[in-house]
Write a protein that holds these residues in place. Sequence first.
Motif, PDB file in Angstrom:
ATOM      1  N   LEU A 154       0.758  -1.140  -0.116  1.00 43.95           N
ATOM      2  CA  LEU A 154       0.137   0.041  -0.094  1.00 43.95           C
ATOM      3  C   LEU A 154       0.970   1.332  -0.016  1.00 43.95           C
ATOM      4  O   LEU A 154       0.501   2.391  -0.631  1.00 43.95           O
ATOM      5  CB  LEU A 154      -1.053  -0.106   1.117  1.00 43.95           C
ATOM      6  CG  LEU A 154      -2.071  -1.057   1.150  1.00 43.95           C
ATOM      7  CD1 LEU A 154      -2.774  -0.765   2.403  1.00 43.95           C
ATOM      8  CD2 LEU A 154      -2.697  -0.874   0.049  1.00 43.95           C
ATOM      9  N   ALA A 155       1.852   1.290   0.818  1.00 51.14           N
ATOM     10  CA  ALA A 155       2.937   2.265   0.766  1.00 51.14           C
ATOM     11  C   ALA A 155       3.683   2.567  -0.582  1.00 51.14           C
ATOM     12  O   ALA A 155       3.654   3.826  -1.219  1.00 51.14           O
ATOM     13  CB  ALA A 155       3.839   2.311   1.791  1.00 51.14           C
ATOM     14  N   GLY A 156       3.818   1.749  -1.311  1.00 49.62           N
ATOM     15  CA  GLY A 156       4.314   1.638  -2.692  1.00 49.62           C
ATOM     16  C   GLY A 156       3.448   2.221  -3.754  1.00 49.62           C
ATOM     17  O   GLY A 156       3.637   2.791  -4.403  1.00 49.62           O
ATOM     18  N   THR A 157       2.280   1.710  -3.314  1.00 52.07           N
ATOM     19  CA  THR A 157       1.145   2.225  -4.399  1.00 52.07           C
ATOM     20  C   THR A 157       1.026   3.664  -4.278  1.00 52.07           C
ATOM     21  O   THR A 157       0.850   4.500  -5.401  1.00 52.07           O
ATOM     22  CB  THR A 157      -0.270   1.483  -4.087  1.00 52.07           C
ATOM     23  OG1 THR A 157      -0.020   0.056  -4.111  1.00 52.07           O
ATOM     24  CG2 THR A 157      -1.271   1.946  -4.912  1.00 52.07           C
ATOM     25  N   LEU A 158       0.907   4.123  -2.992  1.00 46.90           N
ATOM     26  CA  LEU A 158       0.749   5.630  -2.679  1.00 46.90           C
ATOM     27  C   LEU A 158       2.031   6.257  -3.430  1.00 46.90           C
ATOM     28  O   LEU A 158       1.811   7.430  -4.099  1.00 46.90           O
ATOM     29  CB  LEU A 158       0.798   6.125  -1.380  1.00 46.90           C
ATOM     30  CG  LEU A 158       0.610   7.530  -0.645  1.00 46.90           C
ATOM     31  CD1 LEU A 158      -0.628   7.893  -1.438  1.00 46.90           C
ATOM     32  CD2 LEU A 158       0.702   7.761   0.615  1.00 46.90           C
ATOM     33  N   HIS A 159       3.136   5.831  -3.233  1.00 43.62           N
ATOM     34  CA  HIS A 159       4.280   6.410  -4.047  1.00 43.62           C
ATOM     35  C   HIS A 159       4.209   6.538  -5.206  1.00 43.62           C
ATOM     36  O   HIS A 159       4.523   7.531  -6.231  1.00 43.62           O
ATOM     37  CB  HIS A 159       5.556   5.598  -3.523  1.00 43.62           C
ATOM     38  CG  HIS A 159       6.938   5.951  -3.899  1.00 43.62           C
ATOM     39  ND1 HIS A 159       7.437   7.433  -3.343  1.00 43.62           N
ATOM     40  CD2 HIS A 159       7.824   5.680  -4.769  1.00 43.62           C
ATOM     41  CE1 HIS A 159       8.537   7.698  -3.998  1.00 43.62           C
ATOM     42  NE2 HIS A 159       8.933   6.950  -4.888  1.00 43.62           N
ATOM     43  N   ALA A 185      -8.128  10.507  -3.732  1.00 44.09           N
ATOM     44  CA  ALA A 185      -9.428   9.559  -4.008  1.00 44.09           C
ATOM     45  C   ALA A 185      -8.908   8.345  -4.530  1.00 44.09           C
ATOM     46  O   ALA A 185      -9.528   7.272  -4.120  1.00 44.09           O
ATOM     47  CB  ALA A 185     -10.092  10.541  -5.393  1.00 44.09           C
ATOM     48  N   THR A 186      -7.744   8.260  -5.369  1.00 41.34           N
ATOM     49  CA  THR A 186      -7.345   6.891  -5.823  1.00 41.34           C
ATOM     50  C   THR A 186      -6.938   5.983  -4.720  1.00 41.34           C
ATOM     51  O   THR A 186      -7.056   4.810  -4.621  1.00 41.34           O
ATOM     52  CB  THR A 186      -6.222   7.225  -6.662  1.00 41.34           C
ATOM     53  OG1 THR A 186      -6.903   8.004  -7.925  1.00 41.34           O
ATOM     54  CG2 THR A 186      -5.851   5.845  -7.476  1.00 41.34           C
ATOM     55  N   ALA A 187      -6.176   6.496  -3.705  1.00 43.24           N
ATOM     56  CA  ALA A 187      -5.513   6.031  -2.600  1.00 43.24           C
ATOM     57  C   ALA A 187      -6.459   5.428  -1.745  1.00 43.24           C
ATOM     58  O   ALA A 187      -6.517   4.541  -1.039  1.00 43.24           O
ATOM     59  CB  ALA A 187      -4.405   6.739  -1.883  1.00 43.24           C
ATOM     60  N   LEU A 188      -7.525   6.288  -1.484  1.00 41.45           N
ATOM     61  CA  LEU A 188      -8.617   5.851  -0.635  1.00 41.45           C
ATOM     62  C   LEU A 188      -9.282   4.822  -1.158  1.00 41.45           C
ATOM     63  O   LEU A 188      -9.650   3.557  -0.417  1.00 41.45           O
ATOM     64  CB  LEU A 188      -9.641   7.062  -0.381  1.00 41.45           C
ATOM     65  CG  LEU A 188      -9.296   8.084   0.669  1.00 41.45           C
ATOM     66  CD1 LEU A 188     -10.277   9.107   0.504  1.00 41.45           C
ATOM     67  CD2 LEU A 188      -8.945   7.655   1.825  1.00 41.45           C
ATOM     68  N   ALA A 189      -9.322   4.708  -2.607  1.00 40.36           N
ATOM     69  CA  ALA A 189     -10.096   3.579  -3.186  1.00 40.36           C
ATOM     70  C   ALA A 189      -9.285   2.290  -3.206  1.00 40.36           C
ATOM     71  O   ALA A 189      -9.648   1.219  -2.913  1.00 40.36           O
ATOM     72  CB  ALA A 189     -10.285   3.674  -4.620  1.00 40.36           C
TER      73      ALA A 189
END
Length: 207
Positions: A154-159, A185-189
Amino acid sequence: MARDAGGQTVKRADARRNIEAILDAAASRLSRDPEATIAQIAQEAGVGRITLYGHFASRAELVDAVVARTIAEGDAALDEVDLTGDAREALVRLIGSSWLLIVQIGALMTVAAATLPPERMLELHAGPVSRVESLIDRGRAEGAFRTDVPSSWLAGTLHRLMHGASVEIDAGRLAPHDAAATIAATALAAFTAPGETVPSVDQASQW
Protein backbone atom coordinates in the motif's frame (compact mmCIF):
# COMPACT_ATOMS: atom_id res chain seq x y z
CA MET A 1 36.45 32.47 16.57
CA ALA A 2 38.36 33.19 13.34
CA ARG A 3 42.03 34.07 13.78
CA ASP A 4 42.95 35.20 10.26
CA ALA A 5 42.30 34.39 6.62
CA GLY A 6 44.43 31.28 6.87
CA GLY A 7 43.10 30.17 10.24
CA GLN A 8 41.50 26.79 10.82
CA THR A 9 38.08 28.21 11.76
CA VAL A 10 37.89 30.33 8.61
CA LYS A 11 38.82 27.34 6.48
CA ARG A 12 36.08 25.27 8.04
CA ALA A 13 33.51 28.01 7.42
CA ASP A 14 34.64 28.34 3.81
CA ALA A 15 34.41 24.58 3.39
CA ARG A 16 30.86 24.53 4.74
CA ARG A 17 29.84 27.32 2.36
CA ASN A 18 31.41 25.49 -0.56
CA ILE A 19 29.67 22.25 0.35
CA GLU A 20 26.27 23.95 0.58
CA ALA A 21 26.86 25.76 -2.73
CA ILE A 22 27.83 22.47 -4.39
CA LEU A 23 24.80 20.63 -3.01
CA ASP A 24 22.47 23.46 -4.05
CA ALA A 25 23.96 23.49 -7.54
CA ALA A 26 23.80 19.70 -7.84
CA ALA A 27 20.14 19.61 -6.80
CA SER A 28 19.23 22.35 -9.26
CA ARG A 29 21.33 21.12 -12.18
CA LEU A 30 20.54 17.42 -11.87
CA SER A 31 16.81 18.18 -11.62
CA ARG A 32 17.04 20.01 -14.95
CA ASP A 33 19.59 17.72 -16.59
CA PRO A 34 20.03 14.20 -15.17
CA GLU A 35 23.19 13.79 -17.26
CA ALA A 36 24.91 16.88 -15.82
CA THR A 37 28.64 16.41 -15.30
CA ILE A 38 30.82 17.25 -12.34
CA ALA A 39 32.31 20.12 -14.34
CA GLN A 40 28.87 21.61 -15.05
CA ILE A 41 27.82 21.30 -11.41
CA ALA A 42 31.07 22.89 -10.23
CA GLN A 43 30.58 25.77 -12.65
CA GLU A 44 27.03 26.36 -11.41
CA ALA A 45 28.27 26.25 -7.81
CA GLY A 46 30.96 28.79 -8.58
CA VAL A 47 33.81 26.50 -7.53
CA GLY A 48 36.55 24.66 -9.37
CA ARG A 49 36.50 20.93 -10.06
CA ILE A 50 39.42 20.44 -7.68
CA THR A 51 37.42 22.09 -4.88
CA LEU A 52 34.40 19.94 -5.65
CA TYR A 53 36.46 16.75 -5.68
CA GLY A 54 37.99 17.83 -2.39
CA HIS A 55 34.56 17.40 -0.81
CA PHE A 56 33.04 14.65 -2.98
CA ALA A 57 35.36 12.04 -4.42
CA SER A 58 33.00 10.99 -7.21
CA ARG A 59 29.77 11.91 -8.96
CA ALA A 60 28.04 9.04 -7.17
CA GLU A 61 29.16 10.39 -3.79
CA LEU A 62 27.80 13.82 -4.70
CA VAL A 63 24.49 12.36 -5.88
CA ASP A 64 24.24 10.40 -2.63
CA ALA A 65 24.86 13.53 -0.55
CA VAL A 66 22.38 15.75 -2.39
CA VAL A 67 19.65 13.09 -2.36
CA ALA A 68 20.19 12.40 1.35
CA ARG A 69 19.91 16.14 2.12
CA THR A 70 16.81 16.55 -0.06
CA ILE A 71 15.01 13.60 1.51
CA ALA A 72 15.97 14.71 5.02
CA GLU A 73 14.62 18.23 4.39
CA GLY A 74 11.38 16.86 2.98
CA ASP A 75 11.02 14.40 5.84
CA ALA A 76 11.51 17.18 8.38
CA ALA A 77 8.79 19.24 6.69
CA LEU A 78 6.38 16.31 6.82
CA ASP A 79 7.03 15.90 10.55
CA GLU A 80 4.76 18.93 10.92
CA VAL A 81 1.76 17.17 9.32
CA ASP A 82 -0.90 16.13 11.83
CA LEU A 83 -1.40 12.38 11.41
CA THR A 84 -3.63 11.91 14.44
CA GLY A 85 -7.34 11.14 14.33
CA ASP A 86 -9.07 9.08 11.68
CA ALA A 87 -6.46 7.36 9.51
CA ARG A 88 -8.34 8.21 6.30
CA GLU A 89 -8.39 11.90 7.15
CA ALA A 90 -4.70 11.73 8.11
CA LEU A 91 -3.94 10.07 4.76
CA VAL A 92 -5.64 12.90 2.88
CA ARG A 93 -3.64 15.48 4.87
CA LEU A 94 -0.39 13.64 4.24
CA ILE A 95 -1.05 13.49 0.51
CA GLY A 96 -1.94 17.18 0.41
CA SER A 97 1.33 18.07 2.12
CA SER A 98 3.68 15.63 0.40
CA TRP A 99 2.63 15.06 -3.20
CA LEU A 100 4.13 18.26 -4.62
CA LEU A 101 7.37 17.69 -2.73
CA ILE A 102 7.69 14.22 -4.24
CA VAL A 103 6.92 15.53 -7.72
CA GLN A 104 9.49 18.30 -7.34
CA ILE A 105 12.28 15.89 -6.48
CA GLY A 106 11.18 13.25 -8.98
CA ALA A 107 13.93 14.03 -11.49
CA LEU A 108 16.54 13.92 -8.75
CA MET A 109 15.26 10.53 -7.62
CA THR A 110 15.58 9.27 -11.20
CA VAL A 111 19.25 10.27 -11.17
CA ALA A 112 19.70 8.60 -7.80
CA ALA A 113 18.09 5.35 -8.96
CA ALA A 114 20.45 5.23 -11.94
CA THR A 115 23.51 6.03 -9.83
CA LEU A 116 23.13 4.46 -6.41
CA PRO A 117 22.69 0.77 -5.50
CA PRO A 118 19.14 -0.36 -4.63
CA GLU A 119 20.03 -1.03 -1.00
CA ARG A 120 21.22 2.56 -0.60
CA MET A 121 18.00 3.87 -2.13
CA LEU A 122 16.01 1.82 0.38
CA GLU A 123 18.15 3.18 3.21
CA LEU A 124 17.66 6.78 2.10
CA HIS A 125 13.87 6.38 1.89
CA ALA A 126 13.56 4.51 5.19
CA GLY A 127 12.30 7.55 7.13
CA PRO A 128 9.54 8.67 4.74
CA VAL A 129 8.45 5.07 4.11
CA SER A 130 8.28 4.40 7.84
CA ARG A 131 5.93 7.36 8.31
CA VAL A 132 3.53 6.11 5.64
CA GLU A 133 3.66 2.48 6.79
CA SER A 134 3.00 3.51 10.40
CA LEU A 135 -0.11 5.38 9.30
CA ILE A 136 -1.23 2.43 7.18
CA ASP A 137 -0.65 -0.02 10.05
CA ARG A 138 -2.74 2.16 12.36
CA GLY A 139 -5.49 2.40 9.76
CA ARG A 140 -5.48 -1.36 9.35
CA ALA A 141 -5.69 -1.90 13.12
CA GLU A 142 -8.64 0.50 13.29
CA GLY A 143 -10.44 -1.19 10.41
CA ALA A 144 -10.10 1.79 8.08
CA PHE A 145 -7.67 0.19 5.61
CA ARG A 146 -7.56 -3.20 3.97
CA THR A 147 -5.52 -6.01 5.52
CA ASP A 148 -5.45 -8.49 2.63
CA VAL A 149 -2.27 -7.03 1.12
CA PRO A 150 0.98 -5.97 2.88
CA SER A 151 1.40 -2.48 4.30
CA SER A 152 4.55 -2.13 2.18
CA TRP A 153 2.46 -2.73 -0.95
CA LEU A 154 0.00 0.00 0.00
CA ALA A 155 2.86 2.39 0.79
CA GLY A 156 4.44 1.62 -2.59
CA THR A 157 1.09 2.15 -4.30
CA LEU A 158 0.80 5.62 -2.77
CA HIS A 159 4.35 6.46 -3.88
CA ARG A 160 3.61 5.34 -7.44
CA LEU A 161 0.36 7.32 -7.51
CA MET A 162 2.25 10.49 -6.66
CA HIS A 163 4.83 9.94 -9.35
CA GLY A 164 2.07 9.04 -11.79
CA ALA A 165 0.42 12.37 -11.07
CA SER A 166 3.63 14.10 -12.11
CA VAL A 167 3.60 12.24 -15.43
CA GLU A 168 -0.03 13.16 -16.05
CA ILE A 169 0.62 16.81 -15.24
CA ASP A 170 3.59 16.90 -17.63
CA ALA A 171 1.41 15.34 -20.33
CA GLY A 172 -1.31 17.94 -19.82
CA ARG A 173 -3.89 15.36 -18.74
CA LEU A 174 -4.12 16.49 -15.11
CA ALA A 175 -4.34 20.04 -13.80
CA PRO A 176 -1.85 20.68 -10.98
CA HIS A 177 -4.57 22.08 -8.70
CA ASP A 178 -6.53 18.82 -9.08
CA ALA A 179 -3.61 16.53 -8.32
CA ALA A 180 -3.88 16.23 -4.53
CA ALA A 181 -7.60 15.41 -4.61
CA THR A 182 -7.12 12.96 -7.49
CA ILE A 183 -4.30 11.15 -5.70
CA ALA A 184 -6.28 11.07 -2.45
CA ALA A 185 -9.42 9.71 -4.12
CA THR A 186 -7.43 6.96 -5.84
CA ALA A 187 -5.50 6.10 -2.68
CA LEU A 188 -8.70 5.88 -0.60
CA ALA A 189 -10.15 3.50 -3.18
CA ALA A 190 -6.99 1.38 -3.12
CA PHE A 191 -6.73 1.34 0.68
CA THR A 192 -10.37 0.64 1.54
CA ALA A 193 -11.14 -2.96 2.45
CA PRO A 194 -13.06 -5.04 -0.12
CA GLY A 195 -16.81 -4.73 0.38
CA GLU A 196 -16.52 -1.47 2.33
CA THR A 197 -17.80 1.84 1.01
CA VAL A 198 -15.01 4.03 -0.35
CA PRO A 199 -15.26 7.48 1.23
CA SER A 200 -14.95 10.59 -0.89
CA VAL A 201 -12.06 12.93 -0.24
CA ASP A 202 -14.53 15.46 1.23
CA GLN A 203 -15.97 12.83 3.56
CA ALA A 204 -12.53 11.73 4.72
CA SER A 205 -11.53 15.33 5.33
CA GLN A 206 -14.51 15.81 7.67
CA TRP A 207 -13.76 12.86 9.95
